[in-house]
Write an enzyme that holds these catalytic residues in place. Structure first.
Site, PDB file in Angstrom:
ATOM      1  N   ARG A 101       0.850  -1.176   0.000  1.00  0.00           N
ATOM      2  CA  ARG A 101       0.000   0.000   0.000  1.00  0.00           C
ATOM      3  C   ARG A 101       0.887   1.227   0.000  1.00  0.00           C
ATOM      4  O   ARG A 101       1.708   1.391   0.896  1.00  0.00           O
ATOM      5  CB  ARG A 101      -0.860  -0.044   1.269  1.00  0.00           C
ATOM      6  N   THR A 105      -0.698   7.629  -0.922  1.00  0.00           N
ATOM      7  CA  THR A 105      -2.020   7.579  -1.578  1.00  0.00           C
ATOM      8  C   THR A 105      -2.921   6.511  -0.982  1.00  0.00           C
ATOM      9  O   THR A 105      -4.130   6.522  -1.199  1.00  0.00           O
ATOM     10  CB  THR A 105      -1.855   7.261  -3.072  1.00  0.00           C
ATOM     11  N   ASP A 197       0.593  -2.754  12.543  1.00  0.00           N
ATOM     12  CA  ASP A 197       0.904  -3.256  11.203  1.00  0.00           C
ATOM     13  C   ASP A 197       1.149  -4.762  11.265  1.00  0.00           C
ATOM     14  O   ASP A 197       2.141  -5.214  11.853  1.00  0.00           O
ATOM     15  CB  ASP A 197       2.151  -2.521  10.667  1.00  0.00           C
ATOM     16  N   ASP A 200       4.614  -5.996   9.822  1.00  0.00           N
ATOM     17  CA  ASP A 200       5.745  -5.672  10.699  1.00  0.00           C
ATOM     18  C   ASP A 200       5.716  -6.510  11.977  1.00  0.00           C
ATOM     19  O   ASP A 200       6.765  -6.989  12.435  1.00  0.00           O
ATOM     20  CB  ASP A 200       5.697  -4.180  11.079  1.00  0.00           C
TER      21      ASP A 200
HETATM   22  C1  PRP Z   1      -1.294  -4.083   4.807  1.00  0.00           C
HETATM   23  C2  PRP Z   1      -2.204  -5.286   4.998  1.00  0.00           C
HETATM   24  C3  PRP Z   1      -3.020  -5.301   3.741  1.00  0.00           C
HETATM   25  C4  PRP Z   1      -3.171  -3.838   3.440  1.00  0.00           C
HETATM   26  C5  PRP Z   1      -4.515  -3.402   3.950  1.00  0.00           C
HETATM   27  O1  PRP Z   1      -0.235  -4.438   3.994  1.00  0.00           O
HETATM   28  O2  PRP Z   1      -1.540  -6.477   5.209  1.00  0.00           O
HETATM   29  O3  PRP Z   1      -2.392  -5.971   2.667  1.00  0.00           O
HETATM   30  O4  PRP Z   1      -2.137  -3.127   4.151  1.00  0.00           O
HETATM   31  O5  PRP Z   1      -4.764  -2.113   3.573  1.00  0.00           O
HETATM   32  P1  PRP Z   1      -5.890  -1.704   2.548  1.00  0.00           P
HETATM   33  O6  PRP Z   1      -7.128  -2.457   2.884  1.00  0.00           O
HETATM   34  O7  PRP Z   1      -6.017  -0.224   2.833  1.00  0.00           O
HETATM   35  O8  PRP Z   1      -5.393  -1.981   1.162  1.00  0.00           O
HETATM   36  P2  PRP Z   1       1.032  -3.475   3.761  1.00  0.00           P
HETATM   37  O9  PRP Z   1       0.786  -2.531   2.633  1.00  0.00           O
HETATM   38  O10 PRP Z   1       1.424  -2.863   5.080  1.00  0.00           O
HETATM   39  O11 PRP Z   1       2.125  -4.462   3.229  1.00  0.00           O
HETATM   40  P3  PRP Z   1       2.866  -5.677   3.982  1.00  0.00           P
HETATM   41  O12 PRP Z   1       1.839  -6.767   4.184  1.00  0.00           O
HETATM   42  O13 PRP Z   1       3.887  -6.048   2.978  1.00  0.00           O
HETATM   43  O14 PRP Z   1       3.430  -5.175   5.270  1.00  0.00           O
END
Ligand code: PRP
Length: 206
Positions: A101, A105, A197, A200
């Site tokens: 994500r 944005t 998160d 993380d």
């Molecule tokens: C987090 C989570 C989802 C997403 C949710 O991933 O695991 O994939 O954000 O957000 P959304 O519903 O607003 O799209 P992240 O982008 O932190 O990546 P990661 O899993 O690699 O840490």
């Protein structure tokens, strides 16, 4: 349809998962255990075919899962749900989808997709611990639908109402199974109260 689990074991483990003091090792164990329980609930209407089984005493009527199922974890955080779900349904094919994500944005950015040209499964379970804005889930379901799969279920541990609404609007035919629906998203797109998160916390990267 939205299914929010009311199971006491799920609620118990979810509270441990949310706790900011829970370290990555236990956090990963909890994600795995919650995935099994949520998956068990989500699997309740999987179609079966009738079979006969030879027992030591005779022949019994049995059932066998009828469909080939694809498990689609959204990288990275969805990885933590794979082992548990595979333990429950070992014959699943795992097809990883990489999305992160964009922190500014909040839009999903695709970085990994090795789906073959033609579908190799009858249905898919898409998994990600967090459903925040819904952007990642919507984009992944689109990818899976474009692959040619009609029957899709989405599994998340914690969801924001905003993400549920967005996913339901974009893909009303996708069943959503969650362990909890939280209060809201904050101004940087984190679920409140949530758990922080999930990527993380599983992988010790913060
Ligand atoms: C987090 C989570 C989802 C997403 C949710 O991933 O695991 O994939 O954000 O957000 P959304 O519903 O607003 O799209 P992240 O982008 O932190 O990546 P990661 O899993 O690699 O840490």
């Amino acid at each position: 349809m939205l299914y929010e689990s009311k199971h006491p074991l799920i609620r118990h483990k979810l509270a441990l998962l949310r706790d900011g003091r829970t370290k990555p090792k236990q956090f990963r164990e909890l994600v795995r255990e919650l995935a099994i329980m949520l998956g068990y609930e989500a699997a309740r209407d999987l179609p079966t075919r009738a079979i006969e089984v030879a027992t030591p005493m005779g022949t019994a009527a049995g059932e066998q899962l009828q469909q080939t199922i694809g498990l689609v974890p959204i990288l990275r955080a969805g990885l933590g749900m794979v082992d548990g779900l595979l333990e429950m349904i070992p014959a699943m094919q795992v097809w990883h989808i990489g999305l992160y994500r964009d922190e500014e944005t909040l839009e999903p950015v695709s970085y990994y997709n090795k789906l073959p040209e033609t579908p190799t499964v009858d249905m898919c379970l898409v998994c990600d611990p967090m459903l925040a804005t819904g952007g990642s889930a919507i984009a992944t379901v689109e990818v899976v639908k474009r692959w040619g799969i009609q029957k899709i279920k989405f599994l998340a541990l914690i969801a924001a109402p905003e993400g549920i609404r967005a996913l339901q609007e974009a893909h009303p035919d996708v069943d959503i199974h969650v362990a909890a629906v939280d209060s809201h998203l904050n101004d940087i797109g984190f679920i409140v109260p949530g758990l922080g998160d999930a990527g993380d916390r599983q992988f010790g990267t913060r």
